[in-house]
Design a protein around this motif. Structure first.
Motif, PDB file in Angstrom:
ATOM      1  N   ASN A   1     -26.402 -13.699   8.119  1.00  0.00           N
ATOM      2  CA  ASN A   1     -26.958 -14.737   7.242  1.00  0.00           C
ATOM      3  C   ASN A   1     -28.351 -14.285   6.834  1.00  0.00           C
ATOM      4  O   ASN A   1     -29.263 -14.273   7.654  1.00  0.00           O
ATOM      5  CB  ASN A   1     -27.014 -16.081   7.978  1.00  0.00           C
TER       6      ASN A   1
ATOM      7  N   THR B   1     -34.145 -14.120   8.701  1.00  0.00           N
ATOM      8  CA  THR B   1     -34.989 -14.934   7.831  1.00  0.00           C
ATOM      9  C   THR B   1     -36.174 -14.109   7.362  1.00  0.00           C
ATOM     10  O   THR B   1     -36.773 -13.363   8.131  1.00  0.00           O
ATOM     11  CB  THR B   1     -35.487 -16.211   8.552  1.00  0.00           C
TER      12      THR B   1
ATOM     13  N   ASN C   1     -36.153 -20.537   2.205  1.00  0.00           N
ATOM     14  CA  ASN C   1     -35.981 -21.460   3.319  1.00  0.00           C
ATOM     15  C   ASN C   1     -34.711 -22.296   3.198  1.00  0.00           C
ATOM     16  O   ASN C   1     -34.356 -22.756   2.121  1.00  0.00           O
ATOM     17  CB  ASN C   1     -37.191 -22.397   3.433  1.00  0.00           C
ATOM     18  N   SER C   2     -34.063 -22.484   4.314  1.00  0.00           N
ATOM     19  CA  SER C   2     -32.897 -23.365   4.392  1.00  0.00           C
ATOM     20  C   SER C   2     -32.597 -23.617   5.860  1.00  0.00           C
ATOM     21  O   SER C   2     -32.619 -22.688   6.658  1.00  0.00           O
ATOM     22  CB  SER C   2     -31.674 -22.726   3.748  1.00  0.00           C
ATOM     23  N   THR C   3     -32.349 -24.849   6.183  1.00  0.00           N
ATOM     24  CA  THR C   3     -31.913 -25.167   7.546  1.00  0.00           C
ATOM     25  C   THR C   3     -30.462 -25.614   7.510  1.00  0.00           C
ATOM     26  O   THR C   3     -29.612 -25.078   8.210  1.00  0.00           O
ATOM     27  CB  THR C   3     -32.786 -26.281   8.156  1.00  0.00           C
ATOM     28  N   ARG C   4     -30.162 -26.565   6.633  1.00  0.00           N
ATOM     29  CA  ARG C   4     -28.837 -27.176   6.578  1.00  0.00           C
ATOM     30  C   ARG C   4     -27.753 -26.168   6.193  1.00  0.00           C
ATOM     31  O   ARG C   4     -26.741 -26.037   6.877  1.00  0.00           O
ATOM     32  CB  ARG C   4     -28.887 -28.320   5.561  1.00  0.00           C
ATOM     33  N   THR C   5     -27.969 -25.440   5.093  1.00  0.00           N
ATOM     34  CA  THR C   5     -26.946 -24.500   4.615  1.00  0.00           C
ATOM     35  C   THR C   5     -26.735 -23.373   5.624  1.00  0.00           C
ATOM     36  O   THR C   5     -25.598 -23.015   5.945  1.00  0.00           O
ATOM     37  CB  THR C   5     -27.341 -23.917   3.241  1.00  0.00           C
ATOM     38  N   ARG C   6     -27.831 -22.822   6.146  1.00  0.00           N
ATOM     39  CA  ARG C   6     -27.697 -21.722   7.099  1.00  0.00           C
ATOM     40  C   ARG C   6     -26.978 -22.178   8.364  1.00  0.00           C
ATOM     41  O   ARG C   6     -26.105 -21.476   8.887  1.00  0.00           O
ATOM     42  CB  ARG C   6     -29.074 -21.142   7.458  1.00  0.00           C
ATOM     43  N   THR C   7     -27.335 -23.358   8.860  1.00  0.00           N
ATOM     44  CA  THR C   7     -26.696 -23.875  10.082  1.00  0.00           C
ATOM     45  C   THR C   7     -25.217 -24.141   9.850  1.00  0.00           C
ATOM     46  O   THR C   7     -24.372 -23.835  10.697  1.00  0.00           O
ATOM     47  CB  THR C   7     -27.406 -25.159  10.546  1.00  0.00           C
TER      48      THR C   7
ATOM     49  N   GLU D   1     -23.454 -20.920   9.908  1.00  0.00           N
ATOM     50  CA  GLU D   1     -23.405 -20.376  11.266  1.00  0.00           C
ATOM     51  C   GLU D   1     -22.327 -21.078  12.099  1.00  0.00           C
ATOM     52  O   GLU D   1     -21.573 -20.438  12.839  1.00  0.00           O
ATOM     53  CB  GLU D   1     -24.772 -20.498  11.940  1.00  0.00           C
TER      54      GLU D   1
ATOM     55  N   ASN E   1     -28.578 -13.752  12.367  1.00  0.00           N
ATOM     56  CA  ASN E   1     -29.401 -14.544  11.459  1.00  0.00           C
ATOM     57  C   ASN E   1     -30.663 -13.783  11.103  1.00  0.00           C
ATOM     58  O   ASN E   1     -31.363 -13.267  11.967  1.00  0.00           O
ATOM     59  CB  ASN E   1     -29.766 -15.888  12.102  1.00  0.00           C
TER      60      ASN E   1
END
Length: 299
Positions: A50, A78, A55-61, A64, A76
């Protein structure tokens, strides 16, 4: 794997994907959603990275969780804590990870057009997790999945997308995909947030809330500083889905939002988890949809 095969398995956008190909992904997502087992060995021993240069929290999670449910090994990456901060190009970073033996990559980045250029050179399938204001295909796929699951069919649905269309990759991917299924898409946006290059009818807020699907877009509050947004309060008054406006929606209509939500700006807080809201179900649906996309890329 040949470049032609890699490109077939990649998911760069929905604009050039056929209705049949999109439907096959949605059907496979339904299979994964209904599967009794939470984890699988389908992609055991396969590596996926990934790569988020934005920045992204929701899409990356969500990606995953989907990858781990399929049994893949997940790396992962970043940009904030990487060599990109030292000036290493995005292309070189992706090539580096490819050289280390990854089997596929999920990428989010800001520059438009770069992903398509990389896909012609990188020898592993790439999945677009959002590129600039171009496309966000997996978000639109989970949106279509949510609508199809609720209404049974997308044909003939009227979908109103409301907000900052100009900067929205979500609006574009949804537009391209929904039209293939015979849905009618209308936009509603302040004049300085409209996208002139998209051939879509713009309607008033009163007309927009009469649709079968009322999809609110996140207001990027940083645009306030740039002068595009007078204030959050003024935006809510003119373009927010307030409790009063929601009361005028059709009884069968649903509320959608790609999230994260600015509560009491583009949508009133009490509507986020209202019975007509599909905001959290959308997030749930994102996992089986991304499982289908990752499986398609790697298997």
């Amino acid at each position: 794997m040949s470049i032609a095969t890699v490109q077939t398995r990649s998911l760069l956008g929905l604009k050039d994907l056929s209705q049949q190909e999109i439907q096959s992904i949605l059907d496979r997502a339904a299979y994964w959603e209904q599967h009794p087992s939470k984890t699988h060995d389908l992609l055991k021993g396969r590596f996926i990275s990934n790569m988020f240069f934005e920045n992204s929290t929701r899409t990356r999670t969500s990606f995953e969780v989907a990858q781990k449910r399929l049994g893949a090994e997940v790396i992962n990456f970043t940009a904030a804590a990487s060599s990109v901060e030292k000036g290493e190009s995005i292309y070189d970073t992706v090539r580096t990870l490819e050289s280390m033996g990854i089997d596929a990559g999920v990428i989010r980045l800001k520059p438009i057009g770069l992903l398509a250029q990389m896909a012609e050179k990188i020898k592993v399938p790439l999945i677009n997790a959002g590129d600039g204001n171009n496309e966000h295909p997996t978000q639109a796929l989970l949106d279509l999945y949510t609508m199809q699951k609720h209404f049974g069919s997308l044909k003939g649905l009227k979908v109103a997308i409301i907000g900052d269309i100009l900067h929205s990759r979500v609006a574009r991917s949804n537009l391209y995909a929904l039209r293939k299924f015979g849905a009618q898409v209308v936009f509603c946006a302040p004049e300085n947030m409209q996208a002139a290059e998209l051939d879509v009818e713009y309607v008033s807020m009163e007309q927009a809330i009469n649709a079968d699907v009322v999809m609110m877009l996140r207001v990027q509050l940083e645009r306030h500083a740039a002068g595009m947004l007078k204030s959050a309060e003024a935006y809510r008054e003119s373009y927010g889905l307030t409790v009063e406006r929601a009361a005028a929606m059709q009884p069968h209509a649903i509320i959608m939002h790609p999230a994260p939500v600015n509560r009491d700006v583009e949508i009133d807080s009490e509507l986020v988890e209202a019975p007509t809201s599909k905001i959290f179900p959308q997030m749930s649906n994102g996992v089986p949809v991304r499982m289908a996309v990752v499986e398609r890329a790697m298997n």
